[in-house]
Enzyme design. Structure first.
Site, PDB file in Angstrom:
ATOM      1  CG  ASP A 259     -31.104 -15.302 -16.284  1.00  0.00           C
ATOM      2  OD1 ASP A 259     -30.015 -15.132 -16.874  1.00  0.00           O
ATOM      3  OD2 ASP A 259     -31.202 -15.884 -15.184  1.00  0.00           O
ATOM      4  CE  LYS A 266     -31.138 -18.973 -16.508  1.00  0.00           C
ATOM      5  NZ  LYS A 266     -30.819 -19.719 -15.288  1.00  0.00           N
ATOM      6  CG  ASP A 277     -34.765 -14.108 -13.947  1.00  0.00           C
ATOM      7  OD1 ASP A 277     -35.170 -14.556 -12.856  1.00  0.00           O
ATOM      8  OD2 ASP A 277     -33.556 -13.983 -14.229  1.00  0.00           O
ATOM      9  CG  ASP A 336     -27.586 -18.560 -15.159  1.00  0.00           C
ATOM     10  OD1 ASP A 336     -28.413 -17.633 -15.281  1.00  0.00           O
ATOM     11  OD2 ASP A 336     -27.894 -19.777 -15.217  1.00  0.00           O
ATOM     12  CD  GLU A 338     -29.419 -13.302 -13.751  1.00  0.00           C
ATOM     13  OE1 GLU A 338     -28.727 -14.326 -13.710  1.00  0.00           O
ATOM     14  OE2 GLU A 338     -30.645 -13.312 -13.515  1.00  0.00           O
ATOM     15  NE  ARG A 340     -26.222 -14.830  -6.814  1.00  0.00           N
ATOM     16  CZ  ARG A 340     -26.057 -16.080  -6.409  1.00  0.00           C
ATOM     17  NH1 ARG A 340     -25.057 -16.405  -5.613  1.00  0.00           N
ATOM     18  NH2 ARG A 340     -26.920 -17.015  -6.776  1.00  0.00           N
TER      19      ARG A 340
HETATM   20  N1  BES Z   1     -33.183 -16.599 -12.718  1.00  0.00           N
HETATM   21  C1  BES Z   1     -32.379 -17.662 -12.222  1.00  0.00           C
HETATM   22  C2  BES Z   1     -33.052 -18.446 -11.099  1.00  0.00           C
HETATM   23  C3  BES Z   1     -34.286 -19.232 -11.465  1.00  0.00           C
HETATM   24  C4  BES Z   1     -34.177 -20.551 -11.858  1.00  0.00           C
HETATM   25  C5  BES Z   1     -35.522 -18.660 -11.365  1.00  0.00           C
HETATM   26  C6  BES Z   1     -35.322 -21.263 -12.164  1.00  0.00           C
HETATM   27  C7  BES Z   1     -36.681 -19.374 -11.687  1.00  0.00           C
HETATM   28  C8  BES Z   1     -36.563 -20.679 -12.085  1.00  0.00           C
HETATM   29  C9  BES Z   1     -31.070 -17.096 -11.681  1.00  0.00           C
HETATM   30  O1  BES Z   1     -30.590 -15.958 -12.307  1.00  0.00           O
HETATM   31  C10 BES Z   1     -30.036 -18.165 -11.879  1.00  0.00           C
HETATM   32  O2  BES Z   1     -29.748 -18.466 -12.999  1.00  0.00           O
HETATM   33  N2  BES Z   1     -29.520 -18.691 -10.769  1.00  0.00           N
HETATM   34  C11 BES Z   1     -28.540 -19.717 -10.823  1.00  0.00           C
HETATM   35  C12 BES Z   1     -27.458 -19.381  -9.822  1.00  0.00           C
HETATM   36  C13 BES Z   1     -26.233 -20.219  -9.946  1.00  0.00           C
HETATM   37  C14 BES Z   1     -25.516 -19.922 -11.261  1.00  0.00           C
HETATM   38  C15 BES Z   1     -25.321 -19.930  -8.780  1.00  0.00           C
HETATM   39  C16 BES Z   1     -29.224 -21.026 -10.493  1.00  0.00           C
HETATM   40  O3  BES Z   1     -30.139 -21.034  -9.649  1.00  0.00           O
HETATM   41  O4  BES Z   1     -28.902 -22.031 -11.090  1.00  0.00           O
HETATM   42 ZN    ZN Z   2     -31.989 -14.757 -13.200  1.00  0.00          ZN
HETATM   43 MN    MN Z   3     -29.424 -16.375 -14.045  1.00  0.00          MN
END
Ligand code: BES
Ligand code: ZN
Ligand code: MN
Length: 487
Positions: A259, A266, A277, A336, A338, A340
């Site tokens: 990811d 990111k 991920d 990001d 993604e 869901r």
């Molecule tokens: N894979 C990440 C969530 C994550 C963050 C898992 C840290 C493990 C450690 C997910 O895809 C993500 O990027 N989520 C975003 C959502 C936001 C853009 C609404 C997040 O949590 O920042």
């Molecule tokens: Zn993710």
């Molecule tokens: Mn993500």
């Protein structure tokens, strides 16, 4: 990498077994309170074990180890007095883990184990022995053999040893899948692993490639995978029990093999751990691998929505609208978010095609879950109180605790979109990033009995701790196995 430590049952005395195995280390349990173990191994010492424990202010707490040297038979060996607390399952898991860590670099350790959940002791020892290293092994090698001695004897102990070993092997598989670097691990690799796992576990498997996904209308999985040169897959693995199944459970795992965030890129700090991920998808495959061996009576279908989230000229853009399996549309406000998007397709497919009694998804979904609950508790959301209670109890038994968070209907407007049925991030002003993510997923389960485990926190560990090893933890494997195959 498969756990190298082997656990075997032994009979007779600790001394006799130590001599037979050439064990460098022997261990006897110490319960809480000033009760010295009745240890024949210590008969030659010029002090009592109570005096020794007293000197070190040992309290018999799980994880605590007091060491001394002792002559057993023809040689001097290390004697470990290891705390087991009240010998509850969690105590024995922790005690087993402490002994296995202490036994690193040794060929054999013989441990007297008090009455209690021997499977938990074995599971703790084996998972603490887990290593993942590409290249030459560093540090001390895992303990090779752990011989356990109980009052009940090796024959009576065999099923518990087998059970603890099976659960640890499944959790180690989940760790391996998530620890594998993404240079090697793409959606096709994960599908090949699923085929291998299915073969070993008496399961059937169907993999949908990018053409199948397009034909089937899996727009979420395709959109997330569109930026990568390595196309997405939907992996479907089935466990059909012998005899009439008591229910049909569908497990859905997030399988983002890397990811980057996509065009909503990111920063490196947040990206460098994102090979894990797909931890949720790894957990689903690991659970599936153990079902036949544990004699699970339910029909279980595992779905892993696998894609690599990359930025490129072919990547999905913020503002794009995608059509999910079944036709619901979502507006991508942040690429990001993604997980869901891929889960939505798999959940809608499960609802429309698989007629499940229960759906449980597992996903490293939101950084917000990590903020809320930290690195040891998973976030649980559910549309069904009985299901939530059953999963919470399984998590507590397995040492993989869950904490339930609410599906707040008042926050649903955060997901309203101007141009699509729903948008993929909670709009400003609502906060609660884990809850809005869960509310998004709920739109796709068709009112079924459903639970969502957000494992972004406990899916990875930053340091070794009891049976947990640094890196991917396999969190969720043991809790789901406990739920599906209670002892
Ligand atoms: N894979 C990440 C969530 C994550 C963050 C898992 C840290 C493990 C450690 C997910 O895809 C993500 O990027 N989520 C975003 C959502 C936001 C853009 C609404 C997040 O949590 O920042
Ligand atoms: Zn993710
Ligand atoms: Mn993500």
């Amino acid at each position: 990498m498969p756990i190298e430590t082997r656990v075997r049952g032994a009979g007779g005395t600790v001394s006799r077994t130590a001599a037979d195995l050439g064990a460098e280390v022997v261990a006897v349990p110490v319960r809480s309170g000033p009760v010295a173990p009745a240890a024949e191994v210590a008969s030659g010492l010029p002090f009592t074990l109570d005096e020794l424990l007293d000197l070190h202010r040992a309290k018999g707490e799980p994880g605590e180890i007091t060491a001394t040297q002792v002559r057993v038979g023809d040689r001097v060996r290390e004697l470990l007095l290891y705390g087991v607390g009240d010998a509850e399952p969690a105590d024995l898991r922790k005690a087993g883990a402490a002994l296995a860590r202490r036994g690193r670099g040794r060929t054999a350790l013989v441990a007297g184990v008090p009455a209690g959940d021997l499977a938990a002791f074995v599971e703790g020892a084996l998972l603490a022995s887990y290593t993942f290293k590409i290249g030459s092994p560093s540090g001390k090698q895992p303990l090779a053999t752990l011989a356990v001695l109980t009052e009940a004897g090796p024959e009576a102990d065999a099923p518990a040893i087998e059970r603890g070993t099976a659960r640890a092997a499944a959790a180690a598989l989940a760790r391996d899948l998530a620890n594998t670097p993404s240079g090697e691990k793409d959606p096709a690799w994960l599908a090949a692993e699923a085929r291998r796992i299915a073969e070993g576990g008496g399961l059937t498997v169907r993999v949908r490639d990018e053409r199948d996904l397009a034909d089937g209308g899996f727009g979420g999985i395709l959109a997330v995978g569109a930026g990568s040169a390595r196309p997405p897959r939907l992996i479907e693995v089935s466990h059909i029990p012998d005899g009439t199944p008591d229910r049909h459970v569908v497990l859905v795992g997030k399988g983002i093999t890397f990811d980057t965030g996509g065009l909503s890129l990111k920063p490196n700090e947040g990206m460098k751990t994102m090979k894990t991920d797909m931890a949720g998808g790894g957990v689903v495959l690991a659970v599936m691998s153990a079902l036949r061996g544990l004699g699970v009576r339910a029909r279980v279908t595992g779905l892993v929505a696998a894609a690599e989230n990359m930025p490129s000229g072919s990547a999905m853009r913020p503002g794009d609208v995608i059509a999910h399996y079944g036709g619901t549309t979502s507006e991508v406000l942040n690429t990001d978010a993604e997980g869901r998007l891929v889960l939505a397709d798999a959940l809608a497919y499960a609802d429309a095609e698989l007629d499940p009694d229960v759906i449980v998804d597992v996903a490293t979904l939101t950084g917000a879950a990590k903020v809320a609950l930290g690195l040891r508790h998973g976030a649980l959301f559910a549309t069904d109180d009985a299901l939530a209670a059953a999963l919470t109890e399984a998590g507590a038994r397995a040492g993989e605790p869950l904490w339930r968070l609410p599906l707040v209907d008042d926050y649903r407007p955060a997901l309203d979109s101007d141009v699509a049925d729903i948008n993929n991030i909670g709009r400003g002003g609502y906060g609660a990033g884990s809850i809005t993510a869960a509310l998004f997923l709920r739109e796709f389960v068709g009112g079924r009995s459903w639970a969502h485990l957000d494992i972004a926190g406990p899916g990875r560990a930053t340091s070794d701790d009891a049976e947990i090893t640094r890196g991917a933890t396999g969190y969720g494997t043991r809790l789901l196995l406990d739920w599906l195959a209670p002892a």
